[in-house]
Each structure stands twice: as structure tokens, then as C-alpha cells.
Scaffold this motif. Structure first.
Motif, mmCIF file in Angstrom:
data_model
loop_
_atom_site.group_PDB
_atom_site.id
_atom_site.type_symbol
_atom_site.label_atom_id
_atom_site.label_comp_id
_atom_site.label_asym_id
_atom_site.label_seq_id
_atom_site.Cartn_x
_atom_site.Cartn_y
_atom_site.Cartn_z
ATOM 1 N N ALA A 15 0.824 -1.205 0.000
ATOM 2 C CA ALA A 15 0.000 0.000 0.000
ATOM 3 C C ALA A 15 0.860 1.258 0.000
ATOM 4 O O ALA A 15 0.608 2.204 -0.760
ATOM 5 N N ALA A 19 0.942 4.086 -3.059
ATOM 6 C CA ALA A 19 0.548 5.457 -2.725
ATOM 7 C C ALA A 19 1.672 6.433 -3.042
ATOM 8 O O ALA A 19 1.439 7.536 -3.562
ATOM 9 N N PHE A 257 -3.506 -3.701 -4.750
ATOM 10 C CA PHE A 257 -2.990 -2.504 -4.091
ATOM 11 C C PHE A 257 -2.619 -1.398 -5.079
ATOM 12 O O PHE A 257 -2.407 -0.258 -4.668
ATOM 13 N N LEU A 260 -4.220 2.236 -5.250
ATOM 14 C CA LEU A 260 -3.738 3.439 -4.577
ATOM 15 C C LEU A 260 -2.914 4.332 -5.498
ATOM 16 O O LEU A 260 -2.746 5.511 -5.217
ATOM 17 N N LEU A 263 -5.495 6.636 -7.365
ATOM 18 C CA LEU A 263 -6.156 7.491 -6.378
ATOM 19 C C LEU A 263 -5.228 8.588 -5.868
ATOM 20 O O LEU A 263 -5.614 9.751 -5.773
ATOM 21 N N SER A 264 -3.979 8.222 -5.539
ATOM 22 C CA SER A 264 -3.059 9.238 -5.028
ATOM 23 C C SER A 264 -2.592 10.177 -6.133
ATOM 24 O O SER A 264 -2.401 11.380 -5.897
#
Length: 304
Positions: A15, A19, A257, A260, A263-264
Motif C-alpha cells: 500500500a 501510494a 494494491f 492506490l 487514487l493518489s
């Protein structure tokens, strides 16, 4: 060590890695506005190579690299470091950080396809639907138009830029599959250092070519600081975290994962870079996220 604790630690590594990748994908928009792409990639690999000199040594008890491992390390670097960086940086420069985040939401579906092609895994109906959703999201993104802060419609996103971002998706998916094979024989720190060194070798001719005509005095301290963060995050921290996670988690499950990453990247684009986020982007991102859920939710492999 408690097995469940070890597994949760692996999840945290995966994760954190994705990210962080998403954050530097978004922030690279500032870097490509100042530094030519090949020069930027060369500086990234060079800075990270200095930081990881101590990681090149073989750990106590670690077996020497086999011929097969050496080839895997080369392809891991060529696809996951060198070609991914070029496609991603040129793609972000021609589109936006938000666009990059949405397109890269297709990574889990790409991992499923490569697993079928390279590892013989059958694509189940839910995975096929997931791939369809991811493709639909990218198609919607390509057709969408964004407005600026004044409400003026912007030009459509560059098809060339979107193609490059899709190439980055395929490179990242290859990186996941090859990386899983490497973690069985080579330590995460040494993988990170060796594939970064290969990336430096590959990009040096192009980096030197752009460096000869570049005015380094025009680069501000803030950009130099961002470059150091980008180099250490992209070549050192994210790779090490990802390989640590892959030691415990199967590649198809690890693909979950990568949600992320988009999204980030999208969050950085909107919150830091001030990029618009239209309803078209929202629907495209939703389709891409639905695609990755469908592509991975039927995987119930045991870990550890």
C-alpha cells in the motif's frame, strides 16, 4: 514472527509503495515542465544509484545471481524502470496527472492479462468484465474535455499522451509479474539497487545528450529538492517496499494494491496542482476502479 502480523506488514509495504508511486506521478508534472524527460530520468537514476551503493552487495547467505536472475533483473529494469519512466513522464507532460491516475487504474487488469499470457492463468468471466470496464474508463477519458478554473473548455487530451500512459500500464504490469519471480532468489534491497543501476546505464546516452544543451542554472532550489524526493521515492523506497510485500503476497493479489496509484495521483493533481476534476473524469475513474475490483475480487489465493 506471527504469520498474520507478517502478512499485514506485507500489505502495508504494498500500500505504501503504490501510494508513493501515485504521489510522484502527480508531482512529476512540475519536473517535466522544467527538465527534459531523458535528463530527468538520468538524474533520477544517478541520484538513487549514489544512495543505494551499499545495497549492491550480496546479503549473507544469499545465493549468487544465476544467468536467469540476471536476465530477469535486466527486463525488470528495462520495462519497470526505464520504459515505464519514459512512457509515464512523456504521457503526463502531454496529458495531466489526473489522466495518468485514471489510465493507470487499468494496471490490475493488465496484470491479469499478462498472467494468462505468461503464466498460463485462465481469465475468468469476472476478470474479463474487469478488463472491459478498465478499457471503457480509458475510452471515456480520451473523449472527455476538462474546463479550467474560468470554465473555459480545454483541448481534448492528446491521443499520443494517452497511448504512452497505456504503455506505462503494460510496463508496470510486467514489473509486478517479473518482480514476483525475482523475490524468490534476490533480496528486495539488492533488486532495488541492481534494477536502478540498469536504468542508469540504459538512459545515460540520452541523458547526456540533453544535458549538453540544458541550462542547469535556471533550475530553482525547490525543483532540485523535488527531484531528490522523486529519485529516492521512485528508485529506492517504492521498489524496496514493493519487493518486500511481494515476498509474502502472490502477484495477482498484490495487484489489488495498485488502486492506490491512480487514487493518489488524481488527488495530487487536484489538491496540489490545481487540475480540474470533471464529471467525465469521475465516471472514468469509477469505471477503472470497478474494473480492478472485478479483476481481482475472485482471487482467493492463500498467502504465505
Amino acid at each position: 514472527m506471527n504469520p498474520s502480523t507478517s502478512l499485514w506488514g506485507a500489505y502495508a509495504c504494498l500500500a505504501g509503495s503504490m501510494a508513493l508511486v501515485g504521489s510522484y506521478v502527480g508531482l512529476s508534472k512540475w519536473l517535466v515542465a522544467v527538465l527534459p524527460v531523458f535528463l530527468l530520468a538520468w538524474l533520477r537514476f544517478g541520484i538513487a544509484a549514489l544512495a543505494m551503493l551499499g545495497w549492491l552487495k550480496r546479503a549473507p547467505g544469499e545465493a549468487p545471481l544465476s544467468r536467469h536472475d540476471r536476465w530477469l533483473l535486466f527486463w525488470e529494469s528495462f520495462l519497470g524502470n526505464f520504459l515505464f519512466s519514459i512512457c509515464m513522464l512523456f504521457g503526463v507532460a502531454a496529458t495531466s496527472a489526473v489522466a495518468a491516475g485514471v489510465v493507470m487504474a487499468g494496471i490490475p487488469a493488465a496484470v491479469a492479462v499478462l498472467s494468462w499470457w505468461g503464466l498460463g492463468e485462465r481469465i475468468r468471466p469476472r476478470v474479463a468484465w474487469g478488463i472491459a470496464c478498465a478499457v471503457a474508463g480509458m475510452a471515456l477519458l480520451a473523449a472527455s474535455r476538462s474546463g479550467d478554473a474560468t470554465g473555459t473548455p480545454a483541448a481534448p487530451l492528446s491521443p499520443w499522451g494517452l497511448a504512452l500512459l497505456f504503455g506505462a500500464v503494460l510496463c508496470e504490469a510486467s514489473y509486478v509479474v517479473i518482480g514476483k519471480k525475482l523475490t524468490g532468489n534476490v533480496s528486495p534491497r539488492r533488486i532495488s539497487a541492481l534494477i536502478n543501476l540498469w536504468g542508469l546505464v540504459l538512459v545515460t546516452p540520452l541523458g547526456l545528450w540533453q544535458a549538453l544543451s540544458f541550462n542547469f542554472a535556471a533550475v530553482t532550489p525547490a525543483i532540485w529538492g523535488l527531484l531528490v524526493f522523486y529519485a529516492l521515492a521512485a528508485s529506492m523506497v517504492t521498489v524496496w517496499l514493493w519487493m518486500r510485500g511481494l515476498q509474502r503476497v502472490p502477484a495477482p493479489q498484490a495487484g489489488v494494491f495498485t488502486v492506490l496509484l491512480p487514487l493518489s495521483a488524481a488527488a495530487i493533481g487536484v489538491l496540489v496542482l490545481g487540475e480540474p476534476f470533471s464529471s467525465g473524469h469521475a465516471v472514468a475513474l469509477g469505471l477503472a476502479l470497478l474494473g480492478l475490483v472485478l479483476a481481482t475480487s475472485n482471487k482467493s489465493e492463500r498467502t504465505g
